[in-house]
Design an enzyme around this catalytic site. Structure first.
Site, mmCIF file in Angstrom:
data_model
loop_
_atom_site.group_PDB
_atom_site.id
_atom_site.type_symbol
_atom_site.label_atom_id
_atom_site.label_comp_id
_atom_site.label_asym_id
_atom_site.label_seq_id
_atom_site.Cartn_x
_atom_site.Cartn_y
_atom_site.Cartn_z
ATOM 1 N N GLU A 34 0.876 -1.163 0.000
ATOM 2 C CA GLU A 34 0.000 0.000 0.000
ATOM 3 C C GLU A 34 0.916 1.217 0.000
ATOM 4 O OE1 GLU A 34 -2.817 0.115 3.230
ATOM 5 O OE2 GLU A 34 -3.558 2.063 2.548
ATOM 6 N N ARG A 258 4.758 -12.614 9.814
ATOM 7 C CA ARG A 258 5.450 -11.345 9.747
ATOM 8 C C ARG A 258 6.833 -11.470 10.370
ATOM 9 N NH1 ARG A 258 3.306 -6.070 9.277
ATOM 10 N NH2 ARG A 258 1.440 -6.578 8.142
ATOM 11 N N LYS A 268 4.220 0.793 9.626
ATOM 12 C CA LYS A 268 4.358 2.066 8.916
ATOM 13 C C LYS A 268 3.739 3.205 9.722
ATOM 14 C CE LYS A 268 3.038 0.163 4.939
ATOM 15 N NZ LYS A 268 2.587 -0.034 3.569
HETATM 16 P P1 ATP Z 1 2.762 -2.247 8.132
HETATM 17 O O1 ATP Z 1 2.172 -3.164 9.142
HETATM 18 O O2 ATP Z 1 4.204 -2.005 8.291
HETATM 19 O O3 ATP Z 1 2.023 -0.980 8.013
HETATM 20 P P2 ATP Z 1 1.499 -3.430 5.890
HETATM 21 O O4 ATP Z 1 1.305 -4.887 5.951
HETATM 22 O O5 ATP Z 1 0.325 -2.579 6.133
HETATM 23 O O6 ATP Z 1 2.715 -3.039 6.782
HETATM 24 P P3 ATP Z 1 1.665 -3.350 3.070
HETATM 25 O O7 ATP Z 1 2.097 -2.240 2.225
HETATM 26 O O8 ATP Z 1 0.222 -3.706 3.089
HETATM 27 O O9 ATP Z 1 2.128 -3.005 4.533
HETATM 28 O O10 ATP Z 1 2.550 -4.639 2.828
HETATM 29 C C1 ATP Z 1 2.917 -5.152 1.580
HETATM 30 C C2 ATP Z 1 3.282 -6.588 1.752
HETATM 31 O O11 ATP Z 1 4.373 -6.734 2.655
HETATM 32 C C3 ATP Z 1 2.133 -7.382 2.325
HETATM 33 O O12 ATP Z 1 2.000 -8.574 1.588
HETATM 34 C C4 ATP Z 1 2.532 -7.636 3.740
HETATM 35 O O13 ATP Z 1 1.969 -8.810 4.196
HETATM 36 C C5 ATP Z 1 4.055 -7.679 3.649
HETATM 37 N N1 ATP Z 1 4.662 -7.283 4.925
HETATM 38 C C6 ATP Z 1 4.457 -6.145 5.616
HETATM 39 N N2 ATP Z 1 5.140 -6.142 6.771
HETATM 40 C C7 ATP Z 1 5.791 -7.317 6.835
HETATM 41 C C8 ATP Z 1 6.681 -7.921 7.790
HETATM 42 N N3 ATP Z 1 7.008 -7.304 8.926
HETATM 43 N N4 ATP Z 1 7.163 -9.143 7.507
HETATM 44 C C9 ATP Z 1 6.845 -9.765 6.368
HETATM 45 N N5 ATP Z 1 6.032 -9.255 5.435
HETATM 46 C C10 ATP Z 1 5.498 -8.049 5.645
HETATM 47 MG MG MG Z 2 -1.453 -3.247 4.808
#
Ligand code: ATP
Ligand code: MG
Length: 555
Positions: A34, A258, A268
């Site tokens: 995102e 994660r 984020k």
């Molecule tokens: P955050 O929790 O940091 O805001 P998010 O999951 O909302 O992260 P996205 O932009 O939706 O961020 O993530 C893009 C991809 O990266 C998704 O498939 C998500 O599952 C993966 N991802 C995000 N954070 C992690 C992490 N700590 N470890 C592994 N994969 C991750």
């Molecule tokens: Mg997300």
């Protein structure tokens, strides 16, 4: 990718699918960020996984921006994400945006309305939450649940046409308000948001929810293996339900845990707080766990990939020791970074028997780990800078550096014998005095002496100065998100220490932002993006040894 290691659970699934001829043996993954922030090291694991699987199985990997929430998304983030993925060493097959599917998603919603599987609800967000029920009690049907298909079609079109204010109406799937999985209790599909979108501008004022966008986008792209993190495990049945009802390409979702790292935070939302509240200088502050921060700090893409490969993937959430990441960084820099000399806390060393005004140039090897690393010219003269800590007036027995009567080798040059020091009126040491042994020249040493210590130095006459930024962990505790109170209460107040004028070899004046070196005995350093020819700035990337591992053993 190492060939010996056993398959991880996703590779097992993929190999089973290929063997069964599923999707004609095709493997197509996607990385779906995102664009609401910069990528962090957690994302790097997901990137390595998705792109890595596509490469391993001759498949494809899309970069898809999951941009269905106009409020938090920005083009700046899109650019930074693309830049970070490229820097990590991956190339996407298609650059796609969920927002490009808004028309198709709208049509999908209409299809479900026509099948009697979706309805427009006038309930407020509070009313919807209050009627959801709980794990032990069923939810309550909305009074709008039995609207006619005709009315729903009209109302949904009116929502799209901007006839209603934010929150006045929603589109919900009509599933089962008593379903044991709460996500099936008539989940929201669309909400009204009169917001400008970074790509579609003001075309839309209704936006699809995650559950009605992600699986559909996967399906439109004919993604075979849609890999996400564990928090979406309960969404999987809903993911499948929408796809089945629409009769579209059956993408499949798989979840992995994660990755979190010690001594930092990874959401984020939290990283944005650190930026907005100026605890750090920006998303790419070298202390941030973002890919851009790590790059600026001097971490290499190889090291990050090595780290992701080493930790592999897991089915349970866990927190990985940041020491492991630093180990990967150190290992790679040890092979690739040139050794140079910089004196961080200087005191003057006078070579009493070396003529004033004379300069001798030494060719010093750049990197003993790299046979093709070459040499560089380092001037030597009557006065040198050395580290203050390398001299002791009264030294303990095992002090193998400079103390009256002791001998050390000056790296790449001569053996010197310490004669004593000079002090100011306050008793501070201002000069250390030594005599050099002309026959001990490095590479041509006929002195027959062996000395236990080697110290680094920089000639006073030709030394240049640079600012050096010493970094430490951004947080004082292992898991700041899991402590009482606010995670920001645990910020390490000493995470950055600026040394305004460090002496460096003249050779280094040509260093360019991004260049990485080892300051001998001091650590690995990288030229900062703010550095210029007039003002050189180095970031400490990582120490030579893991200082924290020693700390924790003491406890
Ligand atoms: P955050 O929790 O940091 O805001 P998010 O999951 O909302 O992260 P996205 O932009 O939706 O961020 O993530 C893009 C991809 O990266 C998704 O498939 C998500 O599952 C993966 N991802 C995000 N954070 C992690 C992490 N700590 N470890 C592994 N994969 C991750
Ligand atoms: Mg997300």
């Amino acid at each position: 990718m190492s060939e010996e290691r056993s398959l991880n659970f996703l590779e097992e699934i993929i190999e089973t699918d290929i063997a069964a001829g599923k999707n004609d043996g095709r493997v197509h993954t996607r990385f779906p960020p995102e664009p609401n922030g910069y990528l962090h090291i957690g994302h790097a694991t997901s990137i390595c996984l998705n792109f890595g699987l596509a490469t391993k199985y001759n498949g494809k990997c899309n970069l898809r921006f999951d941009d269905t929430n106009p409020v938090t998304e920005e083009t700046e983030y899109v650019e930074s994400i693309k830049n970070d993925i490229k820097w990590l060493g991956f190339t996407w097959d298609n650059e796609l945006y969920a927002s490009d599917y808004f028309d198709t998603l709208y049509d999908f919603a209409v299809t479900l309305i026509k099948k009697g599987l979706a309805y427009v609800d006038d309930s407020t967000a509070e009313e919807i939450a209050a009627t959801k029920g709980s794990l032990t009690t069923p939810g309550i049907d909305s009074p709008c649940r039995n609207r006619s298909i005709e009315e729903n079609l009209q109302l949904f079109a009116a929502m799209r046409d901007g006839k209603y204010k934010d929150g006045e109406k929603t589109l919900r799937a009509k599933i089962d308000m008593a379903h044991p999985n709460l996500l099936f209790r008539d989940p929201l599909m669309y909400r009204i948001k009169h917001e400008h979108h970074h790509r579609t501008g003001d075309k839309w004022c209704i936006y699809p929810m995650y559950d009605f966008a992600h699986g559909q986008s996967d399906s439109i792209e004919e993604i075979t293996h849609s890999i996400c993190t564990l928090e979406f495990i309960h969404h999987r049945p809903l993911y499948n339900w929408f796809i089945e009802q629409l009769g579209i390409f059956p993408s499949q979702q798989y979840e992995f845990a994660r990755r979190n790292l010690t001594y930092t935070v990874m959401s984020k939302r939290k990283l944005l707080q650190l930026v907005n509240e100026k605890h750090v200088s920006g998303w790419d502050d070298p202390r941030m766990p973002t890919i851009s921060g790590m790059r600026r700090r001097g971490y290499t893409a190889e090291a990050l990939r090595q780290f992701c490969d080493t930790i592999g993937i897991a089915k349970r959430e866990n927190i990985v020791d940041i020491g492991l990441l630093e180990f990967c960084v150190r290992e790679h820099l040890n092979k690739t970074a040139n050794r140079v000399m910089a004196v961080l806390d200087p005191v003057k060393l006078v070579i009493t028997n070396f003529p004033e005004g004379k300069e001798e140039i030494f060719d010093i090897e750049n990197n003993p780990e790299d046979p093709n690393g070459g040499t560089r010219k380092v001037p030597f003269s009557h006065e040198l800078w050395i580290e203050r800590e390398d001299f002791m007036e009264v030294a303990p027995k095992k002090f193998f550096r400079l103390a009256p009567g002791n001998m050390v080798r000056l790296k790449g040059a001569f053996i010197v014998k310490c004669e004593g020091c000079k002090k100011d009126d306050n008793g501070n040491i201002t000069e250390v005095h030594c005599a050099y042994l002309p026959e001990s020249k490095s590479g041509h040493d006929t002195s027959g002496l062996t000395v236990k210590g080697t110290i680094h130095w920089v000639s006073v006459a030709s030394a240049r100065t640079a600012e050096v930024r010493m970094y430490d962990r951004l947080f004082r505790v292992e898991d700041p998100s899991n402590e009482d109170g606010d995670f920001k209460d645990y910020i390490n107040p000493d995470s950055m220490n600026v040394l305004p004028a460090v002496y460096i070899e003249p050779e280094l004046v040509n260093a360019k932002p991004g260049d990485r070196v080892q300051f001998m005995r001091k650590g690995y350093f990288c030229v900062d993006t703010e550095s210029s020819a007039d003002k050189l700035i180095f970031n400490r990337t990582v120490t030579l040894k893991d200082a924290w591992a020693k700390e924790s053993k003491k406890v």
